[in-house]
Design an enzyme around this catalytic site. Sequence first.
Site, short mmCIF file in Angstrom:
data_model
loop_
_atom_site.label_atom_id
_atom_site.label_comp_id
_atom_site.label_asym_id
_atom_site.label_seq_id
_atom_site.Cartn_x
_atom_site.Cartn_y
_atom_site.Cartn_z
N ASN A 295 0.65 -0.91 -0.36
CA ASN A 295 0.10 0.20 -0.01
C ASN A 295 0.63 1.49 -0.22
O ASN A 295 2.08 1.05 -0.06
CB ASN A 295 -0.93 -0.37 1.33
CG ASN A 295 -0.48 0.66 2.29
OD1 ASN A 295 -0.27 1.97 2.36
ND2 ASN A 295 0.13 -0.12 3.40
N CYS B 68 6.31 5.23 9.21
CA CYS B 68 5.51 5.28 7.76
C CYS B 68 6.72 5.81 6.50
O CYS B 68 7.15 6.70 6.61
CB CYS B 68 4.24 6.63 6.74
SG CYS B 68 3.67 6.51 6.11
N LYS C 268 5.35 3.84 17.63
CA LYS C 268 4.89 3.13 16.66
C LYS C 268 6.60 2.87 15.61
O LYS C 268 7.00 4.18 14.93
CB LYS C 268 3.84 2.95 15.59
CG LYS C 268 4.19 1.62 14.50
CD LYS C 268 2.33 2.21 13.93
CE LYS C 268 2.38 0.63 13.00
NZ LYS C 268 1.43 0.54 12.59
N GLY D 240 1.02 -7.64 6.24
CA GLY D 240 1.11 -9.04 6.17
C GLY D 240 1.61 -10.39 5.99
O GLY D 240 3.22 -9.74 6.62
N GLY E 284 2.24 -7.06 12.55
CA GLY E 284 3.06 -7.42 11.12
C GLY E 284 2.42 -8.62 11.05
O GLY E 284 2.85 -9.85 11.61
N GLY F 280 -4.31 -5.59 10.86
CA GLY F 280 -4.63 -4.47 9.80
C GLY F 280 -4.83 -5.45 9.06
O GLY F 280 -6.34 -5.60 8.41
#
Length: 311
Positions: free
Chosen positions: A71, A134, A170, A223, A249, A271
């Site tokens: 993403n 990020c 994070k 993922g 994760g 997520g």
Amino acid sequence: MSGVDLSVELCGVRLRNPFVLAAGVLGTSAALLERVARAGAAAVTSKSCGLLPRLGHPNPTVIPWEGGLINAVGLANPGATAMVAILREAKARCAPLGVPVVASVFGDVAEAFGEVARVLEEAEPDFYEVNISCPNVAAEFGSPFAADPVQAAAATAAVRQVTRRPIIVKLSANVADVRAVARAVVDAGADALAAINTLGPGMLIDIRARAPVLANGVGGLSGPAIRPVAVRCVYELSATVSVPIIGMGGVSSGEDAVEMIMAGATAVGVGSAFYYRGMDVLNAMVAEMAAFMDEQGFARVEEMRGLAHGV
Ligand SMILES: Cc1cc2nc3c(=O)[nH]c(=O)nc-3n(C[C@H](O)[C@H](O)[C@H](O)COP(=O)(O)O)c2cc1C
């Protein structure tokens, strides 16, 4: 169901189970946050918010592939002022369910993290999560704060200055030594850590279109493909700092979550699994974890924490 106790304590807050909605996934509105809370989450995290509204990157921004998702949402968010209303409503909807709301913040410079939190204080979130990691905005922001212990500490300290609420920082796995960053943010006032953010950036190419699949070209990986990296980070972090860790994760099942807890996590973020197991994934994971504990003779989640480190 069996009589096992799935509740855990995070920074003095009792969670009914270890599962936390990860930032940026289904956290864009109060109604969605409530929906995830009703679907089993013990805490929910809002989409990361900056001072000003951001459109993010052009579509397509999220693409599934055989290892998980890639993403490049690019931190699309409505800005801090609009986020106050979303968080207030989210709290009003989630508090009666006993589900705390985590407000995720980011900034382009260290001080901006504090400015965002100062605005969001009005919404009285239960926790802050400081997103220093990020990987999708490097072209604008340069390398993430999480890449450098000094920068990571500065962003943490900026939030610490404006709030007494618990702060989760994070972290990124895209660093030479995640332990050095962890020590720096804990010294700067972090009450807990979340690890990991998406890994990368990565790229996938559509060979017939002869172009990258994402409009942005590159994006962060999440993922199953990143789970071993996340587990390793949580294992290293829990051997390094004493604050609680939200491990995330690639967690896609109750047994994946047990793995995170045995690596040393106190809670577990989820997520991408929503994309491939649907909205009921957390209730399913709760049942899977309870079945594992029953089978293995664990009465409380706490009894499993850190077991992979040996004694
Ligand atoms: C579509 C998407 C958007 C995300 N947005 C954010 C975000 O705004 N802030 C953040 O800290 N992490 C964000 N993440 C990272 C997740 O919170 C999580 O750390 C990561 O995806 C690994 O967990 P998972 O494999 O369970 O998805 C995003 C992930 C995805 C897939």
